[in-house]
Design a protein around this motif. Structure first.
Motif, PDB file in Angstrom:
ATOM      1  N   SER A   6       0.737  -1.186  -0.060  1.00 56.85           N
ATOM      2  CA  SER A   6       0.082   0.014  -0.001  1.00 56.85           C
ATOM      3  C   SER A   6       0.745   1.289   0.059  1.00 56.85           C
ATOM      4  O   SER A   6       2.028   1.081   0.304  1.00 56.85           O
ATOM      5  CB  SER A   6      -0.909  -0.031   1.464  1.00 56.85           C
ATOM      6  OG  SER A   6      -0.193   0.730   2.405  1.00 56.85           O
TER       7      SER A   6
ATOM      8  N   ASP B 249     -10.185   7.008   1.294  1.00 53.42           N
ATOM      9  CA  ASP B 249     -10.968   6.449   0.102  1.00 53.42           C
ATOM     10  C   ASP B 249     -10.623   4.902  -0.277  1.00 53.42           C
ATOM     11  O   ASP B 249      -9.722   4.499  -0.886  1.00 53.42           O
ATOM     12  CB  ASP B 249     -10.513   7.139  -1.191  1.00 53.42           C
ATOM     13  CG  ASP B 249     -11.301   6.835  -2.190  1.00 53.42           C
ATOM     14  OD1 ASP B 249     -12.220   5.784  -2.201  1.00 53.42           O
ATOM     15  OD2 ASP B 249     -11.515   7.615  -3.329  1.00 53.42           O
ATOM     16  N   SER B 250     -11.137   4.212   0.590  1.00 55.47           N
ATOM     17  CA  SER B 250     -11.052   2.775   0.868  1.00 55.47           C
ATOM     18  C   SER B 250     -11.351   1.882  -0.703  1.00 55.47           C
ATOM     19  O   SER B 250     -10.399   1.023  -0.932  1.00 55.47           O
ATOM     20  CB  SER B 250     -12.101   2.054   1.774  1.00 55.47           C
ATOM     21  OG  SER B 250     -11.724   2.231   3.037  1.00 55.47           O
TER      22      SER B 250
ATOM     23  N   MET C  77      -8.625   2.279  -2.936  1.00 50.10           N
ATOM     24  CA  MET C  77      -7.300   1.576  -2.498  1.00 50.10           C
ATOM     25  C   MET C  77      -7.718   0.080  -3.089  1.00 50.10           C
ATOM     26  O   MET C  77      -6.572  -0.585  -3.524  1.00 50.10           O
ATOM     27  CB  MET C  77      -7.049   1.600  -1.072  1.00 50.10           C
ATOM     28  CG  MET C  77      -6.626   2.859  -0.364  1.00 50.10           C
ATOM     29  SD  MET C  77      -4.995   3.126  -0.984  1.00 50.10           S
ATOM     30  CE  MET C  77      -3.992   2.001  -0.639  1.00 50.10           C
TER      31      MET C  77
ATOM     32  N   CYS D 166       0.308  -5.039   3.582  1.00 53.17           N
ATOM     33  CA  CYS D 166      -0.555  -3.948   3.522  1.00 53.17           C
ATOM     34  C   CYS D 166      -0.770  -3.603   5.007  1.00 53.17           C
ATOM     35  O   CYS D 166      -0.843  -4.274   5.932  1.00 53.17           O
ATOM     36  CB  CYS D 166      -2.049  -4.324   3.063  1.00 53.17           C
ATOM     37  SG  CYS D 166      -3.463  -3.004   3.243  1.00 53.17           S
TER      38      CYS D 166
ATOM     39  N   LEU E 223      -7.340   0.983   6.328  1.00 53.67           N
ATOM     40  CA  LEU E 223      -7.107   0.495   4.813  1.00 53.67           C
ATOM     41  C   LEU E 223      -8.134  -0.616   4.789  1.00 53.67           C
ATOM     42  O   LEU E 223      -8.368  -1.302   5.895  1.00 53.67           O
ATOM     43  CB  LEU E 223      -5.848   0.116   4.585  1.00 53.67           C
ATOM     44  CG  LEU E 223      -4.959   1.278   4.018  1.00 53.67           C
ATOM     45  CD1 LEU E 223      -4.254   2.318   5.133  1.00 53.67           C
ATOM     46  CD2 LEU E 223      -3.917   0.818   3.052  1.00 53.67           C
ATOM     47  N   PRO E 224      -8.525  -0.998   3.704  1.00 51.84           N
ATOM     48  CA  PRO E 224      -9.360  -2.227   3.586  1.00 51.84           C
ATOM     49  C   PRO E 224      -8.819  -3.655   3.539  1.00 51.84           C
ATOM     50  O   PRO E 224      -8.741  -4.038   2.430  1.00 51.84           O
ATOM     51  CB  PRO E 224     -10.051  -1.745   2.011  1.00 51.84           C
ATOM     52  CG  PRO E 224      -9.062  -0.937   1.446  1.00 51.84           C
ATOM     53  CD  PRO E 224      -8.063  -0.147   2.357  1.00 51.84           C
TER      54      PRO E 224
ATOM     55  N   ALA F 114     -13.505   4.997   8.432  1.00 48.66           N
ATOM     56  CA  ALA F 114     -12.339   5.208   7.494  1.00 48.66           C
ATOM     57  C   ALA F 114     -10.990   5.809   8.685  1.00 48.66           C
ATOM     58  O   ALA F 114      -9.925   5.768   8.032  1.00 48.66           O
ATOM     59  CB  ALA F 114     -12.633   6.184   6.736  1.00 48.66           C
TER      60      ALA F 114
END
Lengths: 83, 378
Positions: B92, B120-121, B124, B141, B152-153, B299
């Protein structure tokens, strides 16, 4: 007293086997494996009195973690059993 | 002191942590090195810690919970297991130097960076989906950006990795103790975390959760097992735990983790987000500040980076330190994250909270910022 030594490669493995025996109510002790019995060097064993031997082996045979080998102890001498 | 640097280390620890450390120092010796009571107590502690931490983080086999000296140590083991010279690695754009410097030491890597705007998942996930291909050897990640608190997703990235058969390493340094972390649910190869942040343990502790990969040892030495053999044991945790354990550290880490479980990660996170929102809303109202935050509670966790117009971030950090207020300023050992977010030129000042922080302390920080940061000209 006659007993079985169920040999594991690490203390963690022996402890996990001990916990499985605890859950089944099978009396046991964890001990260091006698130096003369270990080809690889230090290891740990679960010591089970002879009267619980069959029950313990049934529980631990095929379980994970797998034991390394088994000895039968009698009068200070040990004989390796073929699992 | 007002301490808002939990992302580096949680300074306030539960009293049970201190007691556990003392108990271990006074009554426990080296595990796996003897049959006497003090070593047995140490062995019991280690297995209990592995078992409880495994339950907490989705590892059903306690042998796969390995103690390390910090998250960096665990990440080094994980990366050196899966990455080799010439490997293709997808990371990432929010990774810490614990990942990027470790990767930098390899030759001829095909390193692909999944970047995307802060918070902004979906972007990503899209980027990871674009970059992870049949030649990818490993995906790394972070779960939460240490600079921005951006969540992070990881679940979605893990799903892509499972679908494409690519091993995944997760850096849970900022999420362990705050968000659900589950090695087996994710199907991750490794998850690394420190003990001294969200788990409230002592510094110098960490955990590496191991999936199915055969891990490469980073340290070689005695393990109290298979001692006649010169190869490291091929069983966990022994393979990765050469030398004497930090028993007081593990004891403190276990006590800290129990504290987290007793409160619940959900409640800890809610508390942190409330404090972060208090600061974010105040900074948004004041044109002297540029906060990097979102009001989406999914988020961002209790970490907020900001800049003050016309003021160097380190200068602001030092001015706060002079008032006995602890925030971390600069680049936070994560230049890649700053590059991705567009803050690499000046860095940021980072606010990060623990379960012990209070709303009054945020008010104290705001008051200090108001005094330190000069008004805008014009």
């Amino acid at each position: 007293m006659n007993h079985y030594l169920i040999v594991y490669r690490s203390i963690t493995q022996a402890q996990l086997a001990g916990r499985a025996l605890d859950r089944a109510g099978i009396g046991h002790q964890i001990q260091r494996t006698p130096a003369g019995l270990t080809e690889r060097g230090c290891s740990y064993s679960v010591r089970v009195p002879e009267r619980y031997g069959r029950q313990a082996l049934e529980l631990l045979q095929g379980a994970r973690p797998a034991f390394y080998t088994i000895f039968k102890g009698s009068g200070g001498s040990y004989a390796e059993l073929v699992p | 002191m007002i301490y808002f640097d939990a992302s580096a280390t949680t300074l306030q620890k539960p009293s049970a942590v201190r007691r556990a450390v003392e108990e271990a120092l006074c009554h426990m010796s080296s595990p796996g090195r003897g049959g006497y009571p003090s070593t047995r107590r140490a062995e019991e502690l280690l297995l209990t810690a592995r078992t409880e931490l495994g339950e907490m983080f989705g590892v059903s086999d306690p042998q796969r919970v390995v103690f390390t000296s910090n998250a960096t140590h665990g990440l080094n083991i994980a990366i050196r297991t899966l990455v080799h010279d010439g490997s293709q690695v997808v990371i990432s754009g929010y990774e810490h130097n614990a990942v990027t410097r470790t990767l930098h030491a390899f030759r001829d890597l095909d390193l692909r960076v999944a970047d995307g705007p802060l918070f902004d998942s979906a972007a990503m996930v899209h980027r990871f989906r674009e970059l992870i291909g049949p030649e990818t050897d490993c995906v790394i990640c972070t779960h939460v950006s240490n600079v921005f608190g951006f969540v992070l997703p990881v679940e979605a990235v893990a799903a892509i990795c499972r679908e494409r058969g690519v091993p995944l390493i997760v850096d849970a340094s900022q999420s362990a103790g705050t968000l659900p972390v589950d090695l087996e649910d994710w199907g991750a190869a490794f998850v690394a975390m420190p003990g001294h942040k969200g788990l409230y343990g002592p510094q110098g502790t960490g955990i590496l959760l191991c999936g199915g990969e055969t891990a490469a040892p980073l340290l070689y030495g005695g393990t109290g097992s298979s001692s006649k053999e010169q190869d490291m044991p091929d069983i966990l945790p022994d393979r990765l735990e050469a030398g004497t354990h930090d028993l007081p550290g593990v004891a403190g880490l276990l006590a800290g983790a129990r504290f987290v479980r007793s409160i619940g990660t959900g409640r800890i996170r809610e508390h942190a987000v409330v404090l972060k929102e208090q600061l974010l809303r105040a900074l948004e109202r004041d044109r002297r500040f540029i906060p990097y935050g979102t009001h989406d509670p999914q988020a961002q966790v209790g970490v907020l980076s900001f800049q003050a117009a016309g003021m160097d971030s380190e200068v602001l950090g030092e001015a706060l330190a002079a008032r006995n207020i602890a925030l971390r300023a600069g680049f936070h050992c994560a230049p890649l994250a700053h590059r991705t977010a567009g803050t690499i030129d000046r860095g940021t000042v980072r606010f990060s909270v623990s379960a012990f922080n209070l709303g009054g302390e945020v008010a104290g920080l705001l008051s200090a910022l108001n005094e330190i940061v000069p008004p805008l000209r014009g």
